[in-house]
Enzyme design. Structure first.
Site, mmCIF file in Angstrom:
data_model
loop_
_atom_site.group_PDB
_atom_site.id
_atom_site.type_symbol
_atom_site.label_atom_id
_atom_site.label_comp_id
_atom_site.label_asym_id
_atom_site.label_seq_id
_atom_site.Cartn_x
_atom_site.Cartn_y
_atom_site.Cartn_z
ATOM 1 N N GLY A 199 58.416 26.647 38.065
ATOM 2 C CA GLY A 199 57.452 27.745 38.177
ATOM 3 C C GLY A 199 58.146 29.073 38.016
ATOM 4 N N GLY A 204 60.462 30.776 43.047
ATOM 5 C CA GLY A 204 61.741 30.048 43.028
ATOM 6 C C GLY A 204 62.655 30.517 44.158
ATOM 7 N N GLU A 221 63.496 25.112 37.921
ATOM 8 C CA GLU A 221 63.142 25.219 36.500
ATOM 9 C C GLU A 221 62.242 26.435 36.368
ATOM 10 O OE1 GLU A 221 64.126 23.288 33.986
ATOM 11 O OE2 GLU A 221 65.156 21.725 35.096
ATOM 12 N N CYS A 255 56.823 27.735 29.042
ATOM 13 C CA CYS A 255 58.010 28.441 29.551
ATOM 14 C C CYS A 255 59.001 28.770 28.446
ATOM 15 C CB CYS A 255 58.685 27.593 30.625
ATOM 16 S SG CYS A 255 59.061 25.928 30.073
HETATM 17 P P1 NAD Z 1 51.838 28.201 39.598
HETATM 18 O O1 NAD Z 1 51.123 29.463 39.952
HETATM 19 O O2 NAD Z 1 51.046 26.986 39.309
HETATM 20 O O3 NAD Z 1 52.891 27.931 40.758
HETATM 21 C C1 NAD Z 1 53.873 26.931 40.681
HETATM 22 C C2 NAD Z 1 53.973 26.206 42.004
HETATM 23 O O4 NAD Z 1 54.454 27.098 43.002
HETATM 24 C C3 NAD Z 1 52.628 25.680 42.472
HETATM 25 O O5 NAD Z 1 52.745 24.332 42.823
HETATM 26 C C4 NAD Z 1 52.289 26.582 43.642
HETATM 27 O O6 NAD Z 1 51.546 25.920 44.638
HETATM 28 C C5 NAD Z 1 53.652 26.977 44.167
HETATM 29 N N1 NAD Z 1 53.598 28.278 44.852
HETATM 30 C C6 NAD Z 1 52.946 29.378 44.445
HETATM 31 N N2 NAD Z 1 53.145 30.393 45.343
HETATM 32 C C7 NAD Z 1 53.930 29.889 46.322
HETATM 33 C C8 NAD Z 1 54.502 30.433 47.508
HETATM 34 N N3 NAD Z 1 54.297 31.694 47.878
HETATM 35 N N4 NAD Z 1 55.258 29.623 48.280
HETATM 36 C C9 NAD Z 1 55.488 28.349 47.919
HETATM 37 N N5 NAD Z 1 54.965 27.777 46.790
HETATM 38 C C10 NAD Z 1 54.205 28.538 46.005
HETATM 39 O O7 NAD Z 1 52.722 28.411 38.306
HETATM 40 P P2 NAD Z 1 53.625 29.633 37.875
HETATM 41 O O8 NAD Z 1 54.742 29.799 38.828
HETATM 42 O O9 NAD Z 1 52.817 30.828 37.537
HETATM 43 O O10 NAD Z 1 54.175 28.968 36.522
HETATM 44 C C11 NAD Z 1 54.539 29.725 35.436
HETATM 45 C C12 NAD Z 1 56.031 29.999 35.464
HETATM 46 O O11 NAD Z 1 56.738 28.758 35.448
HETATM 47 C C13 NAD Z 1 56.503 30.762 34.268
HETATM 48 O O12 NAD Z 1 57.457 31.698 34.668
HETATM 49 C C14 NAD Z 1 57.150 29.688 33.399
HETATM 50 O O13 NAD Z 1 58.116 30.196 32.522
HETATM 51 C C15 NAD Z 1 57.726 28.791 34.442
HETATM 52 N N6 NAD Z 1 57.890 27.423 33.933
HETATM 53 C C16 NAD Z 1 59.149 26.935 33.810
HETATM 54 C C17 NAD Z 1 59.341 25.672 33.280
HETATM 55 C C18 NAD Z 1 60.724 25.104 33.121
HETATM 56 O O14 NAD Z 1 60.836 23.913 32.889
HETATM 57 N N7 NAD Z 1 61.772 25.886 33.254
HETATM 58 C C19 NAD Z 1 58.252 24.899 32.893
HETATM 59 C C20 NAD Z 1 56.984 25.430 33.059
HETATM 60 C C21 NAD Z 1 56.811 26.690 33.582
#
Ligand code: NAD
Length: 524
Positions: A199, A204, A221, A255
């Site tokens: 995410g 992270g 990731e 991503c």
């Molecule tokens: P999202 O909003 O679905 O969140 C990801 C996860 O984090 C969810 O399961 C959510 O419940 C959890 N989360 C959200 N807020 C939280 C908090 N405050 N505390 C704990 N957990 C929490 O998705 P996103 O983060 O917006 O995803 C998009 C990002 O992910 C982009 O930056 C993208 O580049 C990155 N991404 C990376 C990869 C990789 O393999 N490197 C793959 C896909 C996406």
């Protein structure tokens, strides 16, 4: 095909109970059995295969995802990861012999591939099935008990996972927890043996901080702004076609999607002309009417991307139309974008492609070096020196020439970031490795005390001298030159001697080893 449109969250009170149940499940030892793991991996593959129309419908509901994209970029990968692990788990999980060393071979050094224990996989919305089930395949193959926590933004897909996982996998060791921030926070308060989070980087840091409290190893990731370097001598139509596909698939919510283009200022318009041709090919009646184009996941993300687009000081040359009611943003290209533009302020994660004109390749490299290491870096060139210069002057999760995105699907390549784009790896064997503890092991025979006795008190200078012959490796001369002939002779002698004495006479072996060590030491 009907889908569940309202995601049911796991009650908070149940989360510690699920965790405790999985600990008990893991401690039962069932996941150590390779046949059990293979059965679960098959279950995982069939869970997806038996329900392909339901996955298609869920992804279409959550992301407006076209059928072809769902198969190419998500559903097939779930099956592939499960079956790849199924076919390879015997080999991957096999105890390995440590590399041969003369000093320690008799201690029978091995590396046992042990499961880490009870692990947590937290996934994002953009590939909501694959980013749960791909790592899950690795974690199952490695023999762990697993909780997956899908994204709360993908109601249909996350509901489908919660429904299917207990039907196809052993509930005592594999569970789905659904929910938002409170549920994920509650999960993160518990002690896990590994956490794989995919995410954004802000969350992270929350995950890494929570994990640190328990000293839990993590894989992060994350994302970032993936640059594309264009060599103007490259076939610009080919570059435009590949980049447009990688940028506009899943409406830019990938991503490793190209985030921005770095092109020499004099070639900018030529590149845009090539892009315009591709644009017409891809969306002859416009993207809004196309059934080959996804939608933005949520109103929040639509507002964010639309805000970046509204504030840009660049010039929109393709697309630009948006419709909040449909969570639609047209594939959009913006030219003359400067470093301080809104579109360069964060990862776009949407279908807007800024073009940043640069005076030289050195300027382009300096820009990328001045920012966070991206998850992927792309270069379009047939000039080996151009490619070498870009790759060797920058850092990124992946470095890809004349292609985009595909490195995530190519067998045998690790998928992971570096620096702010994350750490650790997954996919294929790398997922297995992520969830595996390498447990060093020895089984020293009693007779080996003939050699080992020199370590025991009372210490004497004779013992020290004997030990020193074994302890210190030979060092190449100060100019770094090394002669290898001695090693070949030694290896030949050792093999002959061991064969001749059949390991029956330890004293002879000790003498031989000491003699050989002496030769090595004298040689240097
Ligand atoms: P999202 O909003 O679905 O969140 C990801 C996860 O984090 C969810 O399961 C959510 O419940 C959890 N989360 C959200 N807020 C939280 C908090 N405050 N505390 C704990 N957990 C929490 O998705 P996103 O983060 O917006 O995803 C998009 C990002 O992910 C982009 O930056 C993208 O580049 C990155 N991404 C990376 C990869 C990789 O393999 N490197 C793959 C896909 C996406």
């Amino acid at each position: 095909m009907s889908v569940t449109t309202k995601l049911e969250y796991t009650p908070l009170a149940e989360i510690p109970t699920i965790h405790a149940a999985l600990k008990a499940g893991f401690n039962s030892g069932k996941t150590r059995d390779i046949a059990f793991r293979k059965k679960q991996l098959l279950g995982l593959a069939y869970m997806v295969k038996d329900n392909i129309p339901r996955f298609e419908a869920a992804l279409a509901h959550d992301l407006g995802r076209p059928q072809l994209e769902s198969h190419l970029m998500e559903i097939s990968l779930c099956v592939k990861d499960a079956i790849d692990a199924y076919h390879n788990v015997d080999k991957w999980a096999k105890t390995e012999k440590a590399p041969f060393t003369l000093n320690f071979v008799a201690l029978k050094p091995t590396i046992r591939k042990e499961p880490k224990g009870v692990v947590l996989i937290i996934s994002p919305f953009n590939y909501p099935a694959w980013l749960c089930l791909g790592p899950l395949a690795g974690a199952i193959a490695a023999g762990n008990a697993v909780v997956i926590k899908p994204s709360e933004n993908t109601h249909a897909t996350s509901s489908l996972l919660a429904e299917l996982v207990p039907k196809y996998l052993d509930r005592s060791v594999f569970r789905v927890v659904n929910g938002g921030i409170p549920e994920t926070t509650s999960l993160l308060e518990l002690q896990w043996d590994h956490i794989l989070y995919t995410g954004n980087g802000t969350v992270g840091k929350i995950v890494a901080t929570a994990a640190a409290k328990h000293l839990t190893p993590t894989t992060l990731e994350l994302g970032g702004k993936c640059p594309v370097f264009i060599d103007p001598k490259y076939d610009l139509h080919l570059a435009a076609r590949r980049i447009a596909w990688g940028k506009f698939a899943n409406s830019g919510q990938t991503c490793v999607a190209p985030d921005y283009i770095l092109v020499p200022v004099e070639a900018q318009d030529k590149f845009i002309a090539a892009f315009a041709d591709v644009y017409k090919e891809f969306y002859p009646d416009g993207a809004a009417k196309s059934d080959s184009y996804s939608r933005i996941i949520s109103e929040g993300h639509w507002n964010r991307i639309n805000g970046l687009l509204t504030k840009t000081k660049g010039q929109v040359v393709l697309g630009g139309d948006t419709d909040g009611s449909q969570k639609f943003i047209a594939p959009t290209v913006v030219k003359n974008v400067k470093a301080d533009d809104s579109l360069m302020s964060q990862e776009i994660f949407g279908p807007v492609l800024p073009i940043v004109p640069v005076a030289s390749l050195d300027d382009a490299i300096a820009y990328v070096r001045g920012n966070d290491h991206p998850l992927a870096l792309y270069v379009f060139t047939n000039d080996a020196d151009f490619k070498k210069k870009v790759f060797e002057s920058t850092q990124s999760g992946a470095a890809v020439a004349n292609e985009v995105l595909m490195h995530t699907a190519v067998d045998g390549l690790p998928f992971g970031g570096t620096g702010p784009s994350g750490y650790g790896y997954h996919t294929g064997k790398y997922s297995f490795d992520t969830f595996t503890h390498l447990r060093s092991s020895l089984d020293t025979p009693g007779w080996f005390d003939v050699l080992l006795r020199n370590r025991y008190p009372p210490y004497t200078s004779k013992k020290l001298n004997t030990l020193n012959r074994i302890l210190y490796p030979s060092i190449p001369s100060r100019d770094g030159k090394e002669s290898h002939w001695g090693r070949w002779i030694i290896s030949g002698l050792v093999i002959s001697l061991f064969a001749a004495y059949g390991l029956k006479n330890p004293t002879t072996i000790q003498n031989t080893l000491t003699y050989l060590q002496n030769i090595v030491l004298r040689q240097n």
